[in-house]
Design an enzyme around this catalytic site. Structure first.
Site, PDB file in Angstrom:
ATOM      1  N   HIS A  11       0.851  -1.199   0.000  1.00  0.00           N
ATOM      2  CA  HIS A  11       0.000   0.000   0.000  1.00  0.00           C
ATOM      3  C   HIS A  11       0.883   1.244   0.000  1.00  0.00           C
ATOM      4  O   HIS A  11       1.484   1.600   1.007  1.00  0.00           O
ATOM      5  CB  HIS A  11      -0.913   0.002   1.238  1.00  0.00           C
ATOM      6  CG  HIS A  11      -1.913   1.119   1.257  1.00  0.00           C
ATOM      7  ND1 HIS A  11      -3.275   0.903   1.306  1.00  0.00           N
ATOM      8  CD2 HIS A  11      -1.774   2.464   1.241  1.00  0.00           C
ATOM      9  CE1 HIS A  11      -3.915   2.065   1.331  1.00  0.00           C
ATOM     10  NE2 HIS A  11      -3.008   3.029   1.283  1.00  0.00           N
ATOM     11  N   HIS A  44       1.209   5.253  -2.404  1.00  0.00           N
ATOM     12  CA  HIS A  44       0.655   6.146  -3.428  1.00  0.00           C
ATOM     13  C   HIS A  44       1.830   6.736  -4.200  1.00  0.00           C
ATOM     14  O   HIS A  44       2.346   7.797  -3.848  1.00  0.00           O
ATOM     15  CB  HIS A  44      -0.196   7.249  -2.800  1.00  0.00           C
ATOM     16  CG  HIS A  44      -1.414   6.755  -2.093  1.00  0.00           C
ATOM     17  ND1 HIS A  44      -2.672   6.779  -2.664  1.00  0.00           N
ATOM     18  CD2 HIS A  44      -1.572   6.213  -0.865  1.00  0.00           C
ATOM     19  CE1 HIS A  44      -3.552   6.279  -1.809  1.00  0.00           C
ATOM     20  NE2 HIS A  44      -2.901   5.926  -0.702  1.00  0.00           N
ATOM     21  N   GLN A  55      -9.680   8.988  -5.142  1.00  0.00           N
ATOM     22  CA  GLN A  55      -9.263   9.710  -3.936  1.00  0.00           C
ATOM     23  C   GLN A  55     -10.315  10.694  -3.436  1.00  0.00           C
ATOM     24  O   GLN A  55     -10.494  10.867  -2.231  1.00  0.00           O
ATOM     25  CB  GLN A  55      -7.955  10.465  -4.208  1.00  0.00           C
ATOM     26  CG  GLN A  55      -7.440  11.309  -3.055  1.00  0.00           C
ATOM     27  CD  GLN A  55      -7.008  10.492  -1.853  1.00  0.00           C
ATOM     28  OE1 GLN A  55      -5.904  10.000  -1.793  1.00  0.00           O
ATOM     29  NE2 GLN A  55      -7.902  10.343  -0.878  1.00  0.00           N
ATOM     30  N   HIS A 107      -9.698   1.806   0.798  1.00  0.00           N
ATOM     31  CA  HIS A 107      -9.381   2.642   1.952  1.00  0.00           C
ATOM     32  C   HIS A 107     -10.643   2.629   2.825  1.00  0.00           C
ATOM     33  O   HIS A 107     -11.646   3.255   2.472  1.00  0.00           O
ATOM     34  CB  HIS A 107      -9.090   4.079   1.526  1.00  0.00           C
ATOM     35  CG  HIS A 107      -7.730   4.295   0.950  1.00  0.00           C
ATOM     36  ND1 HIS A 107      -7.280   3.607  -0.153  1.00  0.00           N
ATOM     37  CD2 HIS A 107      -6.725   5.142   1.323  1.00  0.00           C
ATOM     38  CE1 HIS A 107      -6.047   4.031  -0.442  1.00  0.00           C
ATOM     39  NE2 HIS A 107      -5.689   4.949   0.445  1.00  0.00           N
ATOM     40  N   GLU A 158     -10.865   4.898   7.550  1.00  0.00           N
ATOM     41  CA  GLU A 158      -9.659   5.594   8.012  1.00  0.00           C
ATOM     42  C   GLU A 158     -10.094   6.815   8.817  1.00  0.00           C
ATOM     43  O   GLU A 158      -9.979   7.953   8.395  1.00  0.00           O
ATOM     44  CB  GLU A 158      -8.764   5.990   6.838  1.00  0.00           C
ATOM     45  CG  GLU A 158      -7.384   6.451   7.272  1.00  0.00           C
ATOM     46  CD  GLU A 158      -6.468   6.804   6.114  1.00  0.00           C
ATOM     47  OE1 GLU A 158      -5.313   7.144   6.380  1.00  0.00           O
ATOM     48  OE2 GLU A 158      -6.912   6.753   4.949  1.00  0.00           O
ATOM     49  N   ASP A 217       2.679   3.424   2.772  1.00  0.00           N
ATOM     50  CA  ASP A 217       1.584   4.333   2.435  1.00  0.00           C
ATOM     51  C   ASP A 217       2.067   5.612   1.764  1.00  0.00           C
ATOM     52  O   ASP A 217       1.689   5.897   0.637  1.00  0.00           O
ATOM     53  CB  ASP A 217       0.737   4.662   3.672  1.00  0.00           C
ATOM     54  CG  ASP A 217      -0.616   5.261   3.312  1.00  0.00           C
ATOM     55  OD1 ASP A 217      -0.920   5.394   2.122  1.00  0.00           O
ATOM     56  OD2 ASP A 217      -1.383   5.580   4.232  1.00  0.00           O
ATOM     57  N   TRP A 222      -0.093  14.101   3.158  1.00  0.00           N
ATOM     58  CA  TRP A 222      -0.605  13.364   4.308  1.00  0.00           C
ATOM     59  C   TRP A 222       0.483  13.045   5.324  1.00  0.00           C
ATOM     60  O   TRP A 222       0.206  12.864   6.501  1.00  0.00           O
ATOM     61  CB  TRP A 222      -1.243  12.048   3.837  1.00  0.00           C
ATOM     62  CG  TRP A 222      -2.493  12.236   3.067  1.00  0.00           C
ATOM     63  CD1 TRP A 222      -3.773  12.217   3.553  1.00  0.00           C
ATOM     64  CD2 TRP A 222      -2.619  12.500   1.663  1.00  0.00           C
ATOM     65  NE1 TRP A 222      -4.669  12.446   2.538  1.00  0.00           N
ATOM     66  CE2 TRP A 222      -3.995  12.621   1.362  1.00  0.00           C
ATOM     67  CE3 TRP A 222      -1.684  12.634   0.622  1.00  0.00           C
ATOM     68  CZ2 TRP A 222      -4.460  12.869   0.078  1.00  0.00           C
ATOM     69  CZ3 TRP A 222      -2.158  12.882  -0.658  1.00  0.00           C
ATOM     70  CH2 TRP A 222      -3.529  13.007  -0.918  1.00  0.00           C
TER      71      TRP A 222
END
Length: 419
Positions: free
Chosen positions: A58, A60, A154, A212, A215, A311, A317
């Site tokens: 996982h 991005h 997203q 996702h 979260e 991640d 983030w």
């Protein structure tokens, strides 16, 4: 073609050092001693811990190294501001620019022993720029890393105009997995609708699922319940992954206990991202402040497949991250309180075999005769030592050939003491 024999390998589950014979890029045999022809190349692994490669299930790759971009700074440090900042700054992305950043991140991960990556590609963009870039990268880098791509909305499957259609288009273009983000949708009904759509698309196109999911610190965010139920009905639990599930760490125990039974029945996979979620979650708490992690320990103890992932690498983030899964593992076992001797002897599974199972690549993954000869060598003599020392990866082998090999560290000034 002459084979290659790696000697003095410390493999998990073996009391004595093993030899590994590789021919034509495939594991041919594994045994304490293997007879070979005189022209067979010999590589001495020096008794160091030898593992299947690290797996990052996982990340991005389209977001990496954008944290310092103009307008991308996340002042509150929350998940939702991160999404907002990304939405406001992503319009000028190009395929070449995304690929350049992603290649840098892949190199970082590979240098730390990763050979298998699942990346999400944001498809809430009518031009599908990120997906196009990552599909090109997947092909270009296939000799050094195996990449799976998630068609990921997203900004929401239904909160973004035609988000569901863009997700489907991503699958048609070649994405491996269907993604979703139900807790970010405008309302619970949209979130539930998105879960139904994810499962529908996965069945229609025979794709994996990686959502996702929940979260959030909100204990009433329970989309994983619906995802689990639908995966049981469709019989696709082993192909389904719930990522993050932070709210599972905030729900009451009676609910969690009931869900563990369903998770196990479904054969669902879970991905936890310890470093990012400990940073993002609990932002509205004073004290006690929640850890933001799903119930990793309980999932693990109930025989439910759970793994760790990076991640983010320096994006809106999460301002840190360097692709070193040993760092992610170290944080994760501390936060989850999984540090008994037995747990530490086995926790490398969280960044190796469990991630491979999540990615549904177990048929090509592992140090076994007949499988591709992919493995790493860690600067330690045991799993426990590797975890305690946060040991470095000193070699990575793919299809029987070195991706890299590091020279031993020599302490010249302290040689008499370091011997």
């Amino acid at each position: 073609m002459a084979g290659k024999k790696f000697i003095n390998a410390k493999l998990k589950g073996y009391n004595e050092l093993q030899e590994i014979l590789v021919e034509d890029g495939v594991f041919k045999a594994i045994a304490p001693h293997i007879d070979v022809d005189s022209d067979c190349e010999i590589e001495d692994l020096g008794g160091k811990l030898t593992l299947p490669p690290y797996v990052d299930p996982h990340i991005h790759l389209d977001y990496v190294f954008t944290a310092r971009k103009q307008g991308a700074a996340n002042g509150t440090g929350t998940l939702f501001e991160g999404i907002q900042r990304w939405s406001e700054t992503k319009s000028d992305l190009t395929i070449d620019e995304i690929k350049a950043r992603a290649i840098k991140a892949v190199k970082m991960e590979v240098s730390h022993g990763v050979q298998f990556i699942r990346t999400h590609a944001d498809v809430t963009d009518p031009n599908l720029t990120a997906l196009k870039a990552l599909l090109e990268l997947k092909e270009e880098l296939k000799d050094i890393v195996t990449i799976q791509i998630v068609s990921f909305p997203q900004e929401g499957m239904y909160s973004y105009k035609d988000g569901d259609k863009l997700v489907e288009e991503g699958l048609k273009m070649g994405a491996d997995c269907v993604g979703g983000i139900p807790h970010f949708e405008y309302c619970r009904e949209f979130g539930e609708k998105s879960i139904h759509k994810v499962v529908e698309l996965a069945v229609k196109y025979d794709k994996l699922i990686d959502v996702h999911c929940d979260e959030s610190d909100d204990p009433m965010s329970r989309f994983v319940e619906l995802l689990t139920a639908l995966s049981i009905v469709e019989g696709i639990g082993p192909k389904t992954t719930a990522s993050h599930t932070c709210s599972l760490g905030s729900v009451d125990n009676s609910y969690a206990f009931r869900m563990m039974k369903n998770f196990k029945k479904a054969g669902l996979n879970f991905i936890s991202c310890p470093t990012e979620n400990i940073y993002l979650q609990g932002r509205q708490d004073t004290y006690p402040k929640r850890r933001g992690l799903t119930r990793v320990k309980e999932l693990y103890e109930n025989g439910i497949n759970v793994c760790f992932a990076q991640d983010s690498i320096q994006d809106p983030w999460y301002p840190a991250g360097n692709g070193n899964l040993m760092n992610v593992l170290d944080n994760g076992i501390h936060i989850a309180q999984m540090m008994s001797f037995e747990e530490m002897d086995n926790c490398l599974d969280l960044i190796t075999v469990n991630g491979a199972k999540t990615m549904n690549i177990s048929d090509i993954y592992g140090i076994e005769a007949g499988k591709p000869a992919n493995f790493i060598v860690v600067d330690a003599r045991s799993e426990f030592e590797a975890v305690c020392e946060r040991a470095d990866v000193v070699a990575s082998v793919r299809n029987g050939e070195y991706l890299f090999k590091k020279a031993p560290v020599v302490f010249e000034a302290l040689s008499e003491f370091m011997a």
